[in-house]
Design a protein around this motif. Structure first.
Motif, mmCIF file in Angstrom:
data_model
loop_
_atom_site.group_PDB
_atom_site.id
_atom_site.type_symbol
_atom_site.label_atom_id
_atom_site.label_comp_id
_atom_site.label_asym_id
_atom_site.label_seq_id
_atom_site.Cartn_x
_atom_site.Cartn_y
_atom_site.Cartn_z
ATOM 1 N N ALA A 266 32.522 56.303 101.437
ATOM 2 C CA ALA A 266 31.304 55.993 100.681
ATOM 3 C C ALA A 266 30.120 56.739 101.282
ATOM 4 O O ALA A 266 29.799 56.576 102.446
ATOM 5 C CB ALA A 266 31.041 54.488 100.698
ATOM 6 N N TYR B 189 43.440 51.448 99.758
ATOM 7 C CA TYR B 189 42.493 52.027 98.810
ATOM 8 C C TYR B 189 41.067 51.579 99.127
ATOM 9 O O TYR B 189 40.138 52.389 99.160
ATOM 10 C CB TYR B 189 42.895 51.627 97.384
ATOM 11 C CG TYR B 189 41.803 51.822 96.359
ATOM 12 C CD1 TYR B 189 41.472 53.095 95.900
ATOM 13 C CD2 TYR B 189 41.099 50.730 95.866
ATOM 14 C CE1 TYR B 189 40.462 53.276 94.961
ATOM 15 C CE2 TYR B 189 40.091 50.899 94.927
ATOM 16 C CZ TYR B 189 39.769 52.172 94.488
ATOM 17 O OH TYR B 189 38.765 52.337 93.565
ATOM 18 N N LEU B 190 40.887 50.274 99.371
ATOM 19 C CA LEU B 190 39.552 49.772 99.697
ATOM 20 C C LEU B 190 39.042 50.346 101.010
ATOM 21 O O LEU B 190 37.861 50.667 101.141
ATOM 22 C CB LEU B 190 39.546 48.245 99.742
ATOM 23 C CG LEU B 190 39.697 47.544 98.401
ATOM 24 C CD1 LEU B 190 39.771 46.033 98.596
ATOM 25 C CD2 LEU B 190 38.563 47.908 97.457
ATOM 26 N N PRO C 296 30.600 50.614 94.327
ATOM 27 C CA PRO C 296 31.682 49.768 94.841
ATOM 28 C C PRO C 296 32.521 49.238 93.689
ATOM 29 O O PRO C 296 32.065 49.208 92.552
ATOM 30 C CB PRO C 296 30.928 48.618 95.517
ATOM 31 C CG PRO C 296 29.649 48.528 94.773
ATOM 32 C CD PRO C 296 29.304 49.951 94.363
ATOM 33 N N PRO C 297 33.739 48.806 93.976
ATOM 34 C CA PRO C 297 34.506 48.142 92.923
ATOM 35 C C PRO C 297 33.714 46.914 92.470
ATOM 36 O O PRO C 297 33.133 46.225 93.280
ATOM 37 C CB PRO C 297 35.799 47.724 93.613
ATOM 38 C CG PRO C 297 35.875 48.535 94.853
ATOM 39 C CD PRO C 297 34.472 48.872 95.226
ATOM 40 N N THR D 31 35.235 43.954 103.353
ATOM 41 C CA THR D 31 34.824 44.786 102.223
ATOM 42 C C THR D 31 33.423 44.419 101.752
ATOM 43 O O THR D 31 32.657 45.290 101.355
ATOM 44 C CB THR D 31 35.823 44.677 101.046
ATOM 45 O OG1 THR D 31 36.006 43.302 100.704
ATOM 46 C CG2 THR D 31 37.148 45.325 101.381
ATOM 47 N N GLU E 130 34.051 61.064 97.040
ATOM 48 C CA GLU E 130 32.877 60.275 97.357
ATOM 49 C C GLU E 130 32.771 59.140 96.356
ATOM 50 O O GLU E 130 32.713 59.353 95.153
ATOM 51 C CB GLU E 130 31.611 61.131 97.308
ATOM 52 C CG GLU E 130 30.382 60.360 97.703
ATOM 53 C CD GLU E 130 29.139 61.218 97.749
ATOM 54 O OE1 GLU E 130 28.050 60.632 97.811
ATOM 55 O OE2 GLU E 130 29.245 62.446 97.720
ATOM 56 N N ALA E 131 32.773 57.930 96.873
ATOM 57 C CA ALA E 131 32.679 56.760 96.008
ATOM 58 C C ALA E 131 31.212 56.513 95.676
ATOM 59 O O ALA E 131 30.400 56.304 96.546
ATOM 60 C CB ALA E 131 33.279 55.547 96.721
ATOM 61 N N PHE F 284 30.803 47.327 101.679
ATOM 62 C CA PHE F 284 30.150 47.756 100.444
ATOM 63 C C PHE F 284 28.654 47.505 100.498
ATOM 64 O O PHE F 284 27.868 48.268 99.948
ATOM 65 C CB PHE F 284 30.781 47.084 99.221
ATOM 66 C CG PHE F 284 32.186 47.568 98.949
ATOM 67 C CD1 PHE F 284 32.518 48.901 99.080
ATOM 68 C CD2 PHE F 284 33.174 46.682 98.553
ATOM 69 C CE1 PHE F 284 33.808 49.363 98.840
ATOM 70 C CE2 PHE F 284 34.465 47.122 98.311
ATOM 71 C CZ PHE F 284 34.786 48.461 98.457
ATOM 72 N N TYR G 121 26.466 50.644 99.768
ATOM 73 C CA TYR G 121 25.849 50.709 98.450
ATOM 74 C C TYR G 121 24.602 49.854 98.276
ATOM 75 O O TYR G 121 23.877 50.026 97.310
ATOM 76 C CB TYR G 121 26.860 50.290 97.376
ATOM 77 C CG TYR G 121 28.127 51.090 97.415
ATOM 78 C CD1 TYR G 121 28.150 52.415 96.993
ATOM 79 C CD2 TYR G 121 29.308 50.538 97.882
ATOM 80 C CE1 TYR G 121 29.311 53.157 97.027
ATOM 81 C CE2 TYR G 121 30.477 51.277 97.921
ATOM 82 C CZ TYR G 121 30.474 52.581 97.493
ATOM 83 O OH TYR G 121 31.620 53.304 97.541
ATOM 84 N N ARG H 75 37.771 53.695 100.202
ATOM 85 C CA ARG H 75 36.483 53.612 99.495
ATOM 86 C C ARG H 75 35.332 53.383 100.468
ATOM 87 O O ARG H 75 34.268 53.974 100.334
ATOM 88 C CB ARG H 75 36.497 52.474 98.459
ATOM 89 C CG ARG H 75 37.367 52.684 97.259
ATOM 90 C CD ARG H 75 36.785 53.636 96.220
ATOM 91 N NE ARG H 75 35.467 53.312 95.752
ATOM 92 C CZ ARG H 75 35.177 52.717 94.606
ATOM 93 N NH1 ARG H 75 36.146 52.344 93.808
ATOM 94 N NH2 ARG H 75 33.936 52.502 94.254
#
Length: 196
Positions: free
Chosen positions: A88, A80-81, A100-101, A21, A96-97, A25, A29, A84
């Motif tokens: 992304a 879920y991740l 990031p968390p 992750t 669309e994410a 991410f 991002y 995401r």
């Protein structure tokens, strides 16, 4: 102590939910937006470490129904991740994410990450190097683990950010995101398989 450090490095550098992750991410991002998530992972790792050292993890995981519930929550969050990461920046995604968390997302992942518990349990119950001084050994292991954890996760984040900075075509970036998500799904499958 060197054997312990080598074991930490090998166990942490291999892909698991945390590093996948982090790289995903980072690719989706960029560096700065993903730092909060990595900080959450770091805090969560230390929370899991404390649960393992204190024996709380062993007590909680010894209750069969609770272990099943935690595994179900873990699988759902990993799915879920994976979604995401896969969606992304994708123009064709149904969701669309945009970000990031953050810190809470990283903390939550480590709290239910089966690999985090397995790694910490093996590292703290094995690889003894100071049998006459358990307090020193535990403190040294915590320092070594964190000292290796930080650069490894920052390296994975940097690898993801490097992909992001390459300014790849949308189609290639989507393929990378989907590849990362599929790797996460493989982790989910392995978690389910090992629990069964």
């Amino acid at each position: 102590m060197l054997t312990f450090a080598a074991a930490v490095f090998l166990l942490l550098v291999t892909p698991g939910p945390g590093v996948l992750t982090t790289a995903g991410f980072g690719a989706a991002y960029g560096f700065r937006p993903s730092l909060g998530y990595v900080l959450g992972l770091f805090l969560g790792t230390n929370m899991v470490m404390l649960a393992v050292i204190s024996g709380l993890a062993a007590v909680v995981l010894s209750i069969p129904w609770l272990r099943t519930v935690l595994m179900a929550v873990s699988v759902a969050y990993l799915l879920y991740l994976a979604a995401r990461i896969a969606f992304a920046g994708s123009r064709i995604a149904f969701v669309e994410a945009k970000t990031p968390p953050g810190l809470v997302g990283g903390l939550a992942l480590q709290a239910i990450n089966p690999k985090a518990y397995a790694v910490n349990t093996s590292l703290f119950t094995g690889f003894g190097f100071a049998p006459g001084n358990l307090g020193f050994e535990i403190a040294a292991k915590v320092v070594i683990l964190n000292g290796i954890w930080i650069p490894i996760h920052l390296a994975w984040l940097w690898a993801g950010v490097t992909l992001h900075r390459l300014d790849l075509p949308d189609r290639t970036q989507r393929a990378i995101n989907v590849g990362m998500a599929l790797a996460m799904l493989a982790v989910v499958f392995l978690a389910i398989w090992s629990a069964a």
